[in-house]
Scaffold this motif. Sequence first.
Motif, PDB file in Angstrom:
ATOM      1  N   ALA A   1      10.657   4.489   7.962  1.00  0.00           N
ATOM      2  CA  ALA A   1       9.887   5.094   6.593  1.00  0.00           C
ATOM      3  C   ALA A   1       8.655   5.865   7.134  1.00  0.00           C
ATOM      4  O   ALA A   1       8.422   7.069   6.320  1.00  0.00           O
ATOM      5  CB  ALA A   1       9.716   3.981   5.498  1.00  0.00           C
ATOM      6  N   LEU A   2       7.941   5.419   7.834  1.00  0.00           N
ATOM      7  CA  LEU A   2       6.389   5.999   8.197  1.00  0.00           C
ATOM      8  C   LEU A   2       6.739   7.418   8.900  1.00  0.00           C
ATOM      9  O   LEU A   2       6.331   8.397   8.749  1.00  0.00           O
ATOM     10  CB  LEU A   2       5.592   5.059   8.950  1.00  0.00           C
ATOM     11  CG  LEU A   2       5.076   3.799   8.362  1.00  0.00           C
ATOM     12  CD1 LEU A   2       4.159   3.382   9.363  1.00  0.00           C
ATOM     13  CD2 LEU A   2       4.524   4.109   7.130  1.00  0.00           C
ATOM     14  N   ALA A   3       7.900   7.459   9.567  1.00  0.00           N
ATOM     15  CA  ALA A   3       8.223   8.600  10.250  1.00  0.00           C
ATOM     16  C   ALA A   3       8.564   9.828   9.309  1.00  0.00           C
ATOM     17  O   ALA A   3       8.236  10.899   9.515  1.00  0.00           O
ATOM     18  CB  ALA A   3       9.227   8.530  11.301  1.00  0.00           C
ATOM     19  N   LEU A   4       9.367   9.308   8.278  1.00  0.00           N
ATOM     20  CA  LEU A   4       9.814  10.541   7.211  1.00  0.00           C
ATOM     21  C   LEU A   4       8.719  10.887   6.392  1.00  0.00           C
ATOM     22  O   LEU A   4       8.793  11.991   6.087  1.00  0.00           O
ATOM     23  CB  LEU A   4      11.035   9.766   6.472  1.00  0.00           C
ATOM     24  CG  LEU A   4      12.049   9.472   7.060  1.00  0.00           C
ATOM     25  CD1 LEU A   4      13.172   9.060   6.426  1.00  0.00           C
ATOM     26  CD2 LEU A   4      12.818  10.754   7.503  1.00  0.00           C
TER      27      LEU A   4
ATOM     28  N   VAL B   1       0.828  -1.131   0.034  1.00  0.00           N
ATOM     29  CA  VAL B   1      -0.069   0.020   0.064  1.00  0.00           C
ATOM     30  C   VAL B   1       0.981   1.385  -0.004  1.00  0.00           C
ATOM     31  O   VAL B   1       2.030   1.082   0.407  1.00  0.00           O
ATOM     32  CB  VAL B   1      -0.950  -0.080   1.109  1.00  0.00           C
ATOM     33  CG1 VAL B   1      -1.959  -1.061   1.352  1.00  0.00           C
ATOM     34  CG2 VAL B   1      -0.131   0.095   2.529  1.00  0.00           C
ATOM     35  N   LEU B   2       0.411   2.231  -0.365  1.00  0.00           N
ATOM     36  CA  LEU B   2       1.055   3.442  -0.336  1.00  0.00           C
ATOM     37  C   LEU B   2       0.780   4.424   1.026  1.00  0.00           C
ATOM     38  O   LEU B   2      -0.368   4.661   1.244  1.00  0.00           O
ATOM     39  CB  LEU B   2       0.448   4.375  -1.669  1.00  0.00           C
ATOM     40  CG  LEU B   2       1.366   5.589  -1.850  1.00  0.00           C
ATOM     41  CD1 LEU B   2       2.926   5.492  -2.093  1.00  0.00           C
ATOM     42  CD2 LEU B   2       0.475   6.799  -2.779  1.00  0.00           C
ATOM     43  N   ALA B   3       1.721   4.751   1.696  1.00  0.00           N
ATOM     44  CA  ALA B   3       1.540   5.564   2.865  1.00  0.00           C
ATOM     45  C   ALA B   3       1.858   6.970   2.490  1.00  0.00           C
ATOM     46  O   ALA B   3       3.070   7.348   2.079  1.00  0.00           O
ATOM     47  CB  ALA B   3       2.552   5.089   3.953  1.00  0.00           C
ATOM     48  N   VAL B   4       1.029   7.834   2.832  1.00  0.00           N
ATOM     49  CA  VAL B   4       0.964   9.350   2.672  1.00  0.00           C
ATOM     50  C   VAL B   4       0.405   9.918   3.833  1.00  0.00           C
ATOM     51  O   VAL B   4      -0.187   9.659   4.467  1.00  0.00           O
ATOM     52  CB  VAL B   4       0.122   9.686   1.278  1.00  0.00           C
ATOM     53  CG1 VAL B   4       0.583   8.966   0.082  1.00  0.00           C
ATOM     54  CG2 VAL B   4      -1.322   9.258   1.592  1.00  0.00           C
ATOM     55  N   PRO B   5       0.997  11.285   3.750  1.00  0.00           N
ATOM     56  CA  PRO B   5       0.286  12.353   4.708  1.00  0.00           C
ATOM     57  C   PRO B   5      -0.986  12.581   4.274  1.00  0.00           C
ATOM     58  O   PRO B   5      -1.494  12.348   3.377  1.00  0.00           O
ATOM     59  CB  PRO B   5       0.937  13.527   4.727  1.00  0.00           C
ATOM     60  CG  PRO B   5       2.399  13.076   3.996  1.00  0.00           C
ATOM     61  CD  PRO B   5       1.889  12.000   3.092  1.00  0.00           C
TER      62      PRO B   5
ATOM     63  N   PRO C   1       1.199   5.941  13.363  1.00  0.00           N
ATOM     64  CA  PRO C   1       1.095   7.252  13.991  1.00  0.00           C
ATOM     65  C   PRO C   1      -0.107   7.844  13.505  1.00  0.00           C
ATOM     66  O   PRO C   1      -0.256   7.928  12.308  1.00  0.00           O
ATOM     67  CB  PRO C   1       2.257   8.037  14.080  1.00  0.00           C
ATOM     68  CG  PRO C   1       3.097   7.590  12.748  1.00  0.00           C
ATOM     69  CD  PRO C   1       2.625   6.026  12.793  1.00  0.00           C
ATOM     70  N   PRO C   2      -0.698   8.667  14.293  1.00  0.00           N
ATOM     71  CA  PRO C   2      -1.786   9.607  13.370  1.00  0.00           C
ATOM     72  C   PRO C   2      -1.125  10.416  12.320  1.00  0.00           C
ATOM     73  O   PRO C   2      -0.058  11.024  12.498  1.00  0.00           O
ATOM     74  CB  PRO C   2      -2.653  10.457  14.514  1.00  0.00           C
ATOM     75  CG  PRO C   2      -1.422  10.383  15.440  1.00  0.00           C
ATOM     76  CD  PRO C   2      -0.681   9.048  15.503  1.00  0.00           C
ATOM     77  N   GLY C   3      -2.053  11.182  11.349  1.00  0.00           N
ATOM     78  CA  GLY C   3      -1.520  11.896  10.513  1.00  0.00           C
ATOM     79  C   GLY C   3      -1.203  11.246   9.174  1.00  0.00           C
ATOM     80  O   GLY C   3      -0.785  11.668   8.121  1.00  0.00           O
TER      81      GLY C   3
END
Length: 295
Positions: A231-234, A166-170, A253-255
Motif C-alpha cells: 500500500a505504501l509503495a502505491l 494514520v493516513l499515509a500520504v506523499p 521509504p522517504p517521500g
Amino acid sequence: MDLKSLRYFVAVAEARSVGKAALRLHMAQPPLSVQIRNLEARLGTALFRRESDGMQLTEAGRALFSRAKEALALADDGFEAARAVAAGRRGRLTVGYMFALGYAVLPRLVPELRRTLPDVELQFVEMSVHTYESLISDFKVTVGLCMPPLLREGIVSAPVGNQPLVLAVPTRAAVARLAAVPMAKLQGIKLIGLPSLNTENTAGASPVAALLRRNQVSVQIVQRVETVHSALALVLAGEGFAIVPACAAVGSPPGLVFRPLEGENEGMEVAVCWRRDLDSPLIKPFVAAVRSAMK
C-alpha cells in the motif's frame, strides 16, 4: 540393564569399596553387594578384583566403566532437558509475525526474548492476513504476532497492544501540511485498501471500514493490496492515500508522511495467537515478552 544397576556399579568403581559406595548411595552394604553380584552374573564376567587395597576393575570392568559414566551423563542431561522444557526454560519457538510489525516490534522483542528465554531456539516466519490462519492452524508457527487478531474457533488471542490508524500520504500532498487530518477531508479520496478479512467476527473484520462507516465517509477504493508495504509503495507512486497502522511509519521509504486522524483514538489491535490445544510452557513467557517490548 537399568540405570540403577549402572549407578551402583559406577559408585563402587569410584569408591573402590562397597562400604564407601553404600554410604554415598545412602543404602546398606549387603543389598549393594547383591546388586554388583547380580550385574556380574547378567554379564557373565567379573567386573572387580577384590584386593587388599580395595576393589579394582577388571578389563571388562574398565570397558563398562567409561561407557556407564557416559550413559548416566546422557540420561541426566535428558532428564534435565525434559525438566527445562516443562518449565519453559528450553525448547523451540517458531514465531510468526505480520510484516507491518517487523521494524516496529522485532528490534525490541528479539533482545527481550534472548534475555528472558536464553536457551530457547527461536525461528521467525513472516505472515500476512492471507497466510496467518493456515500457519497458526497447521502448527507451522507456534505463536503468531497478529494484527488484527485471528478470530477463529480453536484459536486463543491474547491482546498485547494497539496501533493507532494514520493516513499515509506523499509529502507533496496538501494534507501533508496538516498536523492531524479531519475525517471530513477523506470524503471521496482515492484509497489504497488493505485486504478484507474473512473472519467469524465480521464486526471486527476491517478496522478501516469501521472507521469510515462510523464517520459516514465514502471513499474510492482504487487498489486492494495484501500488505501494508505494498500500500505504501502505491501511495508513493501517486495512486492514492492509505489508512494504515502507525507502525507502518517505522522503516517506511522517504517521500511519505503519516498523519493522525483528528478525533480518532481507536486503532488496530495486536494480539499473540496460538492454537487452543497447543500445550507449551513457552507461550506465557512469550506473551509477557511481547507486552514488555510493546510498552
